[in-house]
Write a protein that holds these residues in place. Structure first.
Motif, PDB file in Angstrom:
ATOM      1  N   LYS A  28     -21.051   9.372  31.308  1.00 52.54           N
ATOM      2  CA  LYS A  28     -22.353   9.813  30.827  1.00 52.54           C
ATOM      3  C   LYS A  28     -22.736   8.982  29.604  1.00 52.54           C
ATOM      4  N   LEU A  29     -23.955   8.477  29.601  1.00 49.15           N
ATOM      5  CA  LEU A  29     -24.466   7.745  28.444  1.00 49.15           C
ATOM      6  C   LEU A  29     -24.816   8.748  27.353  1.00 49.15           C
ATOM      7  N   LEU A  30     -24.110   8.679  26.228  1.00 47.70           N
ATOM      8  CA  LEU A  30     -24.357   9.596  25.114  1.00 47.70           C
ATOM      9  C   LEU A  30     -25.467   9.105  24.205  1.00 47.70           C
ATOM     10  N   GLY A  31     -25.564   7.789  24.050  1.00 49.86           N
ATOM     11  CA  GLY A  31     -26.588   7.245  23.174  1.00 49.86           C
ATOM     12  C   GLY A  31     -26.479   5.743  23.040  1.00 49.86           C
ATOM     13  N   ARG A  32     -27.522   5.195  22.461  1.00 51.69           N
ATOM     14  CA  ARG A  32     -27.618   3.747  22.237  1.00 51.69           C
ATOM     15  C   ARG A  32     -28.111   3.530  20.817  1.00 51.69           C
ATOM     16  N   ASP A  33     -27.799   2.348  20.284  1.00 52.97           N
ATOM     17  CA  ASP A  33     -28.263   2.033  18.945  1.00 52.97           C
ATOM     18  C   ASP A  33     -28.176   0.525  18.750  1.00 52.97           C
ATOM     19  N   THR A  34     -28.769   0.068  17.680  1.00 53.79           N
ATOM     20  CA  THR A  34     -28.603  -1.300  17.214  1.00 53.79           C
ATOM     21  C   THR A  34     -27.989  -1.194  15.833  1.00 53.79           C
ATOM     22  N   VAL A  35     -26.889  -1.902  15.625  1.00 64.39           N
ATOM     23  CA  VAL A  35     -26.206  -1.822  14.343  1.00 64.39           C
ATOM     24  C   VAL A  35     -26.271  -3.167  13.632  1.00 64.39           C
ATOM     25  N   SER A  36     -26.472  -3.098  12.324  1.00 68.82           N
ATOM     26  CA  SER A  36     -26.483  -4.293  11.482  1.00 68.82           C
ATOM     27  C   SER A  36     -26.460  -3.833  10.034  1.00 68.82           C
ATOM     28  N   GLY A  37     -26.329  -4.774   9.135  1.00 77.73           N
ATOM     29  CA  GLY A  37     -26.345  -4.456   7.715  1.00 77.73           C
ATOM     30  C   GLY A  37     -24.983  -4.633   7.077  1.00 77.73           C
ATOM     31  N   GLU A  38     -24.957  -4.414   5.768  1.00 78.27           N
ATOM     32  CA  GLU A  38     -23.740  -4.636   5.005  1.00 78.27           C
ATOM     33  C   GLU A  38     -22.584  -3.771   5.495  1.00 78.27           C
ATOM     34  N   ASP A  47     -19.839 -11.630   9.039  1.00 78.99           N
ATOM     35  CA  ASP A  47     -21.083 -11.749   8.291  1.00 78.99           C
ATOM     36  C   ASP A  47     -22.257 -11.794   9.263  1.00 78.99           C
ATOM     37  N   GLY A  48     -23.300 -11.049   8.940  1.00 75.12           N
ATOM     38  CA  GLY A  48     -24.490 -11.027   9.785  1.00 75.12           C
ATOM     39  C   GLY A  48     -24.288 -10.261  11.081  1.00 75.12           C
ATOM     40  N   ASN A  49     -23.296  -9.368  11.116  1.00 78.63           N
ATOM     41  CA  ASN A  49     -22.995  -8.605  12.324  1.00 78.63           C
ATOM     42  C   ASN A  49     -24.234  -7.837  12.779  1.00 78.63           C
ATOM     43  N   HIS A  50     -24.628  -8.048  14.032  1.00 77.36           N
ATOM     44  CA  HIS A  50     -25.817  -7.399  14.590  1.00 77.36           C
ATOM     45  C   HIS A  50     -25.571  -7.251  16.082  1.00 77.36           C
ATOM     46  N   ALA A  51     -25.567  -6.001  16.575  1.00 76.86           N
ATOM     47  CA  ALA A  51     -25.239  -5.773  17.982  1.00 76.86           C
ATOM     48  C   ALA A  51     -25.997  -4.569  18.529  1.00 76.86           C
ATOM     49  N   ASN A  52     -26.265  -4.608  19.819  1.00 79.79           N
ATOM     50  CA  ASN A  52     -26.754  -3.442  20.546  1.00 79.79           C
ATOM     51  C   ASN A  52     -25.525  -2.728  21.086  1.00 79.79           C
ATOM     52  N   ILE A  53     -25.479  -1.408  20.926  1.00 80.04           N
ATOM     53  CA  ILE A  53     -24.310  -0.654  21.366  1.00 80.04           C
ATOM     54  C   ILE A  53     -24.728   0.517  22.251  1.00 80.04           C
ATOM     55  N   ALA A  54     -23.787   0.968  23.047  1.00 82.43           N
ATOM     56  CA  ALA A  54     -23.971   2.172  23.864  1.00 82.43           C
ATOM     57  C   ALA A  54     -22.652   2.928  23.867  1.00 82.43           C
ATOM     58  N   MET A  55     -22.734   4.258  23.736  1.00 83.41           N
ATOM     59  CA  MET A  55     -21.546   5.103  23.783  1.00 83.41           C
ATOM     60  C   MET A  55     -21.599   5.911  25.074  1.00 83.41           C
ATOM     61  N   LEU A  56     -20.505   5.837  25.838  1.00 85.20           N
ATOM     62  CA  LEU A  56     -20.390   6.581  27.085  1.00 85.20           C
ATOM     63  C   LEU A  56     -19.207   7.521  26.994  1.00 85.20           C
ATOM     64  N   GLN A  57     -19.242   8.577  27.808  1.00 86.48           N
ATOM     65  CA  GLN A  57     -18.176   9.575  27.768  1.00 86.48           C
ATOM     66  C   GLN A  57     -17.811   9.992  29.187  1.00 86.48           C
ATOM     67  N   THR A  58     -16.520  10.271  29.379  1.00 88.69           N
ATOM     68  CA  THR A  58     -16.072  10.783  30.670  1.00 88.69           C
ATOM     69  C   THR A  58     -16.589  12.207  30.848  1.00 88.69           C
ATOM     70  N   PRO A  59     -16.773  12.642  32.090  1.00 87.43           N
ATOM     71  CA  PRO A  59     -17.321  13.980  32.331  1.00 87.43           C
ATOM     72  C   PRO A  59     -16.513  15.114  31.705  1.00 87.43           C
ATOM     73  N   ASP A  60     -15.197  14.931  31.535  1.00 85.42           N
ATOM     74  CA  ASP A  60     -14.381  15.986  30.935  1.00 85.42           C
ATOM     75  C   ASP A  60     -14.520  16.034  29.413  1.00 85.42           C
ATOM     76  N   GLY A  61     -15.222  15.056  28.835  1.00 87.71           N
ATOM     77  CA  GLY A  61     -15.455  15.028  27.398  1.00 87.71           C
ATOM     78  C   GLY A  61     -14.317  14.484  26.571  1.00 87.71           C
ATOM     79  N   ASN A  62     -13.228  14.055  27.203  1.00 88.08           N
ATOM     80  CA  ASN A  62     -12.049  13.608  26.457  1.00 88.08           C
ATOM     81  C   ASN A  62     -11.998  12.116  26.175  1.00 88.08           C
ATOM     82  N   GLY A  63     -12.719  11.299  26.911  1.00 90.38           N
ATOM     83  CA  GLY A  63     -12.639   9.856  26.729  1.00 90.38           C
ATOM     84  C   GLY A  63     -13.998   9.243  26.456  1.00 90.38           C
TER      85      GLY A  63
END
Length: 145
Positions: A28-38, A47-63
């Motif tokens: 299950k897709l829990l959320g997405r974001d763009t991360v950057s900054g100090e 340095d200059g770390n900038h990425a698009n991220i997505a967090m997913l989870q197993t249906p049982d909620g454990n992984g």
């Protein structure tokens, strides 16, 4: 001191393709974001770390699986990891129906490295190449204890 596994993070070349693959398998897709900054530069060590991220989870909620696609610095292409190389090289999932999971993976162009094996009449399992060359292990328990 207590400790718990928070997530496994994997850099991918195509975030949308990786999300589609893992959500089709049942995460299950829990959320997405763009991360950057100090804070991101400090935490990750780039340095200059900038990425698009997505967090997913197993249906049982454990992984949880965090996928990230670098905007800066440029992602570095490497040869796909081989199963016998030192270091982290795979993510593993238990599935109820390995044949169905393999049909889903095939729709994404992902196929077993060799085939499906049976381990002591306990598991059917296989390694396959997922998005961005990630090794994904799928295992179906044959006998419940």
């Amino acid at each position: 001191m207590s400790i718990k596994l928070e997530n496994v993070g994997v850099a991918v070349r195509d975030l949308e393709a990786a999300i589609a693959f893992f959500t089709d398998l049942g995460l299950k897709l829990l959320g997405r974001d763009t991360v950057s900054g100090e804070w991101a530069d400090t935490a990750v060590g780039l340095d200059g770390n900038h990425a698009n991220i997505a967090m997913l989870q197993t249906p049982d909620g454990n992984g949880r699986l965090e996928l990230f696609e670098y905007i800066h610095p440029d992602a570095i292409e490497t040869e796909p990891t081989r199963p016998n190389e030192i270091g982290m090289h795979r993510v593993a999932f238990s599935v109820d129906d390995i044949d169905e999971a393999l049909k889903i993976a095939a729709r994404h162009g992902c196929h077993p490295l060799r085939g499906v094996a049976t381990y002591e009449d306990v598991y059917k399992l296989t390694y396959l190449r997922g998005p961005s060359g990630i090794i994904v292990m799928l295992a179906q328990e044959l006998k419940k204890n």
